[in-house]
Design an enzyme around this catalytic site. Structure first.
Site, PDB file in Angstrom:
ATOM      1  N   GLU A  32      82.218  35.589   6.148  1.00 34.86           N
ATOM      2  CA  GLU A  32      81.990  36.839   5.433  1.00 34.86           C
ATOM      3  C   GLU A  32      81.074  36.585   4.244  1.00 34.86           C
ATOM      4  OE1 GLU A  32      84.815  39.379   2.557  1.00 34.86           O
ATOM      5  OE2 GLU A  32      85.513  39.290   4.648  1.00 34.86           O
TER       6      GLU A  32
ATOM      7  N   CYS B  95      88.468  34.268   4.597  1.00 33.26           N
ATOM      8  CA  CYS B  95      88.969  33.530   3.434  1.00 33.26           C
ATOM      9  C   CYS B  95      89.328  32.124   3.883  1.00 33.26           C
ATOM     10  CB  CYS B  95      90.196  34.257   2.870  1.00 33.26           C
ATOM     11  SG  CYS B  95      91.128  33.333   1.645  1.00 33.26           S
TER      12      CYS B  95
END
Length: 313
Positions: A205, A171
């Site tokens: 990710e 994130c």
């Protein structure tokens, strides 16, 4: 001041604010003394902040929150984080920026509150409720002051402690008041320095959001172009060589080169060849900044992440 269960989001670098969503449970936040609108709902407890709150007050140092201004001001006045070093340990310092590494297991309340705040600006598809599995990397900026030194947390990224997919970032967010200043590149650069020091080829990710893909494309383009032009004594360069030089996944390197229009189909056989002259032309035409966003010499000498495994292409 409240706290609640943590959240995590899929990787989404900072960008211009998307259209405001009607479903937001908090319309605006006051981070220290700065008021700005939110983009998305977050998982703040309804019993503490309500379900249709016009303004939420958030401590700019520990991210504790209140919907009432009086307890917020009382907390900010007494918050000991501002007067001390941020939680975690300093790993990088190049004025006016510093990076601190925070273990989610050791600083659960801080990382929970940080995650709740970040969710107001991240449209995530997956939510993780275990900060213990992540490390957090705070980007802190020195602010000019005529009286005493002042600092501000302006963004962060998180990273799984153990990622079977070799993800170097889960994130990422530059807080809205500090966006469009190139700070996302610093956070991305640090994430790849982590990959290098761990000895593992990696990347963010996936899947990336639309905003995330745009942000990473710009970062990757400069990174790949710099690597190709650095290999001056080679007449041909393979995607695997670029990947090793950049500590990037081969699939990311190929995708970026295709987006840049740098790959040409082989005249014989399958596959592609890289036209280095096109890379040089692209860099000149775009006036691309090919300098690395982080200075390797500015990492703290004593700091070294756990080396989890050998490089894997």
């Amino acid at each position: 001041m409240g706290s609640q269960s943590p959240v995590e989001s899929s990787a989404t670098p900072s960008a211009a604010a998307p259209p405001l969503k009607a479903a937001r449970n908090i319309l605006n936040v006051v981070l220290g003394e700065i008021l700005f609108p939110t983009w998305y709902p977050s998982f703040y407890p309804e019993e503490l902040v309500g379900k249709d709150t016009d303004r939420l007050y958030v401590c700019p140092w520990c991210f504790k929150y209140s919907k009432e201004v009086v307890p917020f001001l009382a907390h900010v006045k007494e918050c000991n984080v501002e007067d001390n070093e941020p939680p975690g340990r300093l790993i990088y310092r190049k004025e006016p920026y510093s990076i601190y590494e925070i273990d989610g297991e050791e600083e659960k309340l801080f990382t929970q509150n940080l995650s709740l705040f970040a969710k107001l600006f991240l449209d995530n598809k997956s939510v993780f409720f275990d900060v213990s599995s992540f490390n957090y990397y705070l980007l802190i900026q020195d602010l000019p002051s005529s009286s005493s030194p002042s600092r501000q947390i302006v963004g962060f990224f998180s990273k799984e402690k153990m990622s079977w997919d070799n993800n170097n970032l889960a994130c990422i967010l530059v807080f809205p008041p500090w966006q469009r200043q190139g700070l996302g590149k610093i956070l991305m650069g640090v994430s790849y320095e982590l990959s290098k020091r761990e000895g593992r080829i990696g990347g963010p990710e996936k899947p990336l959001s639309e905003l995330g893909r745009k942000g990473y494309l710009k970062f990757w383009e400069a990174r790949v172009a710099s690597a190709v032009l650095f290999m001056r004594n080679k007449s041909t360069v393979t995607a695997e060589e670029i990947a090793r030089h950049c500590w990037m996944l081969v699939e990311d390197v190929i995708m970026v080169l295709k987006e840049m229009g740098m790959l040409e189909a082989r005249k014989k056989g399958a596959g592609y060849v890289l036209a280095k002259s096109k890379v040089r032309t692209w860099a000149n035409a775009d006036n691309a900044d090919l300098l690395p966003p982080v200075d390797e010499s500015c990492f703290v000498e004593e700091w070294m992440p756990v080396k989890l495994g050998a490089m894997d292409l």
